[in-house]
Design an enzyme around this catalytic site. Sequence first.
Site, PDB file in Angstrom:
ATOM      1  N   ASP A  29       0.566  -1.596   0.025  1.00  9.00           N
ATOM      2  CA  ASP A  29       0.363   0.169   0.360  1.00  9.00           C
ATOM      3  C   ASP A  29       1.019   1.011  -0.433  1.00  9.00           C
ATOM      4  OD1 ASP A  29      -2.506   1.400   0.071  1.00  9.00           O
ATOM      5  OD2 ASP A  29      -2.608   1.469   2.524  1.00  9.00           O
ATOM      6  N   GLY A  30       0.430   1.920  -0.865  1.00  8.58           N
ATOM      7  CA  GLY A  30       1.224   3.695  -0.441  1.00  8.58           C
ATOM      8  C   GLY A  30       1.775   4.463  -2.287  1.00  8.58           C
ATOM      9  N   ASN A  31       1.511   3.242  -3.392  1.00 10.89           N
ATOM     10  CA  ASN A  31       1.781   3.547  -4.311  1.00 10.89           C
ATOM     11  C   ASN A  31       1.447   5.310  -4.586  1.00 10.89           C
ATOM     12  OD1 ASN A  31       2.777   1.218  -4.623  1.00 10.89           O
ATOM     13  ND2 ASN A  31       1.857   0.349  -5.604  1.00 10.89           N
ATOM     14  N   GLY A  32      -0.192   5.077  -4.478  1.00  9.11           N
ATOM     15  CA  GLY A  32      -0.855   6.316  -5.058  1.00  9.11           C
ATOM     16  C   GLY A  32      -0.505   7.975  -4.020  1.00  9.11           C
ATOM     17  N   HIS A  46       2.535   3.258  -9.119  1.00  8.88           N
ATOM     18  CA  HIS A  46       2.007   1.636  -9.337  1.00  8.88           C
ATOM     19  C   HIS A  46       3.002   1.118 -10.031  1.00  8.88           C
ATOM     20  CE1 HIS A  46      -2.089   2.232  -7.563  1.00  8.88           C
ATOM     21  NE2 HIS A  46      -2.610   2.950  -8.161  1.00  8.88           N
ATOM     22  N   SER A  74      -7.781  -5.190  -5.039  1.00 13.27           N
ATOM     23  CA  SER A  74      -8.414  -5.749  -4.206  1.00 13.27           C
ATOM     24  C   SER A  74      -9.821  -6.240  -4.671  1.00 13.27           C
ATOM     25  CB  SER A  74      -8.817  -5.089  -2.805  1.00 13.27           C
ATOM     26  OG  SER A  74      -9.634  -4.136  -2.742  1.00 13.27           O
ATOM     27  N   GLU A  76     -12.486  -4.696  -4.402  1.00 14.35           N
ATOM     28  CA  GLU A  76     -12.527  -3.365  -3.504  1.00 14.35           C
ATOM     29  C   GLU A  76     -12.266  -2.130  -5.086  1.00 14.35           C
ATOM     30  OE1 GLU A  76     -12.168  -4.776  -1.062  1.00 14.35           O
ATOM     31  OE2 GLU A  76     -14.539  -5.985  -0.871  1.00 14.35           O
ATOM     32  N   ARG A  80     -12.117   2.641  -7.677  1.00 13.16           N
ATOM     33  CA  ARG A  80     -11.071   4.010  -8.638  1.00 13.16           C
ATOM     34  C   ARG A  80     -11.540   4.063  -9.962  1.00 13.16           C
ATOM     35  NH1 ARG A  80      -5.492   2.464  -5.554  1.00 13.16           N
ATOM     36  NH2 ARG A  80      -6.211   1.814  -3.303  1.00 13.16           N
ATOM     37  N   LEU A 140      10.484 -20.320  -5.322  1.00 10.09           N
ATOM     38  CA  LEU A 140       9.637 -19.646  -4.025  1.00 10.09           C
ATOM     39  C   LEU A 140       8.451 -19.896  -5.350  1.00 10.09           C
ATOM     40  CD1 LEU A 140       9.225 -17.410  -2.045  1.00 10.09           C
ATOM     41  CD2 LEU A 140      10.067 -15.518  -4.240  1.00 10.09           C
ATOM     42  N   ARG A 203      -4.752  -2.042   9.176  1.00  8.60           N
ATOM     43  CA  ARG A 203      -6.466  -2.763   9.092  1.00  8.60           C
ATOM     44  C   ARG A 203      -5.794  -4.244   7.775  1.00  8.60           C
ATOM     45  NH1 ARG A 203      -7.218   2.875   6.730  1.00  8.60           N
ATOM     46  NH2 ARG A 203      -7.367   3.227   5.057  1.00  8.60           N
ATOM     47  N   GLU A 216       1.395 -12.792  12.383  1.00 12.48           N
ATOM     48  CA  GLU A 216       1.947 -11.356  12.444  1.00 12.48           C
ATOM     49  C   GLU A 216       2.289 -11.108  12.230  1.00 12.48           C
ATOM     50  OE1 GLU A 216       3.296 -12.258  15.850  1.00 12.48           O
ATOM     51  OE2 GLU A 216       3.007 -14.332  16.363  1.00 12.48           O
TER      52      GLU A 216
HETATM   53  C1  IPE Z   1      -5.586  -3.239  -0.226  1.00 17.08           C
HETATM   54  O1  IPE Z   1      -5.012  -1.170  -0.107  1.00 17.08           O
HETATM   55  C2  IPE Z   1      -5.355  -3.270  -1.233  1.00 17.08           C
HETATM   56  C3  IPE Z   1      -4.444  -3.266  -2.395  1.00 17.08           C
HETATM   57  C4  IPE Z   1      -3.052  -3.246  -2.018  1.00 17.08           C
HETATM   58  C5  IPE Z   1      -3.675  -4.061  -3.915  1.00 17.08           C
HETATM   59  P1  IPE Z   1      -6.293  -0.637  -0.497  1.00 17.08           P
HETATM   60  O2  IPE Z   1      -5.587   1.059  -0.559  1.00 17.08           O
HETATM   61  O3  IPE Z   1      -6.885  -0.535  -1.524  1.00 17.08           O
HETATM   62  O4  IPE Z   1      -7.277  -0.282   1.043  1.00 17.08           O
HETATM   63  P2  IPE Z   1      -7.777   0.575   1.782  1.00 17.08           P
HETATM   64  O5  IPE Z   1      -8.836   0.605   0.785  1.00 17.08           O
HETATM   65  O6  IPE Z   1      -7.458   1.865   2.236  1.00 17.08           O
HETATM   66  O7  IPE Z   1      -8.761  -0.232   3.161  1.00 17.08           O
HETATM   67  C1  IPE Z   2      -1.842   0.097  -3.032  1.00 14.91           C
HETATM   68  O1  IPE Z   2      -1.433   1.425  -3.166  1.00 14.91           O
HETATM   69  C2  IPE Z   2      -2.119  -0.653  -4.710  1.00 14.91           C
HETATM   70  C3  IPE Z   2      -3.108   0.003  -5.195  1.00 14.91           C
HETATM   71  C4  IPE Z   2      -4.379  -0.792  -4.246  1.00 14.91           C
HETATM   72  C5  IPE Z   2      -3.137  -0.713  -6.173  1.00 14.91           C
HETATM   73  P1  IPE Z   2      -2.580   2.668  -3.186  1.00 14.91           P
HETATM   74  O2  IPE Z   2      -2.845   2.504  -4.950  1.00 14.91           O
HETATM   75  O3  IPE Z   2      -3.271   1.726  -2.361  1.00 14.91           O
HETATM   76  O4  IPE Z   2      -1.604   3.466  -2.552  1.00 14.91           O
HETATM   77  P2  IPE Z   2      -2.425   4.778  -1.814  1.00 14.91           P
HETATM   78  O5  IPE Z   2      -3.063   4.048  -0.472  1.00 14.91           O
HETATM   79  O6  IPE Z   2      -3.900   6.055  -2.301  1.00 14.91           O
HETATM   80  O7  IPE Z   2      -1.241   5.204  -1.224  1.00 14.91           O
HETATM   81 MG    MG Z   3      -3.996   2.410  -0.420  1.00 22.86          MG
END
Ligand code: IPE
Ligand code: IPE
Ligand code: MG
Length: 260
Positions: A29-32, A46, A74, A76, A80, A140, A203, A216
């Site tokens: 998480d955190g690419n955006g 990404h 995901s 969900e 986006r 792996l 989460r 863990e």
């Molecule tokens: C979880 O990240 C899904 C992936 C990393 C693929 P999200 O960015 O979608 O999760 P939420 O929306 O913050 O819970």
């Molecule tokens: C996770 O990074 C990658 C995917 C869900 C595809 P995000 O795209 O959720 O990045 P943030 O959380 O918005 O920084």
């Molecule tokens: Mg995210």
Amino acid sequence: MATAKQQNTLDKVGGATRQIPRHVAVVMDGNGRWAKARFMPRLFGHKRGVEAARKVIRACSDAGVECLTLFAFSSENWKRPQEEVNGLMALFMSVLERETPSMLRHQIRLRFIGERSGFPEQLQAKIYQVEQETCHCTGLTLLIAANYGGRWDIMQAVRRLLEQTQTEGLDIADLSEAHLTQALSTAGLPEPDLFIRTGGEQRISNFLLWQLAYAELYFTDKLWPEFDEEGLQQAFAAYASRERRFGMTGEQVKTTGRSC
Ligand code: IPE
Ligand code: IPE
Ligand code: MG
């Protein structure tokens, strides 16, 4: 002093406390946010995320991790903006095309988990092709969770089991946790020992709900494109310092000499 790989083998035959997890599951998480901080479009984040994934895959493979599950999309994430979703589909396609020779060289067995019928047909065909090409690899096991949701996984497992009660005479009274585990998309793989989530959120976001029961949990504020071998080693160090009790007392764990 045993290398990480030897240590893992030692652990498999029993005895020592495991230092390296057998199965690592990661919410990348955190690419955006990483891209936004650089005034760049989310897709740029990404793309950088793919580089981080490559580093982590290599490091896990070198450390003797048996299975690595990466949450890539995901169930969900369809919510986006269309542009981002389309960009991600195109990115999955190009990464699969580009990385297959390297996966074969490193003996990485690739599998996708998730509702793949939701993807464009070309991508579905590519996923199938790469899975077939790498299915004999002995290193792996890399699981990509795409259009994946923990609730989806449990639901499809329940449906499968209900079918078995009708077609194979499986008695509902005999249904056990083992049956459900075997009907999940991760059937046959060890449960995740270590869950890592980058990006600062604490989460699970509908990741491996059933399978994470005793994992863990490790959270880091680092955004996924910034995560690398060093970040992984820090997560491994945190993991090695934990006492896994599985409901027992600390004393019981010490007398049996095993914490996992
Ligand atoms: C979880 O990240 C899904 C992936 C990393 C693929 P999200 O960015 O979608 O999760 P939420 O929306 O913050 O819970
Ligand atoms: C996770 O990074 C990658 C995917 C869900 C595809 P995000 O795209 O959720 O990045 P943030 O959380 O918005 O920084
Ligand atoms: Mg995210």
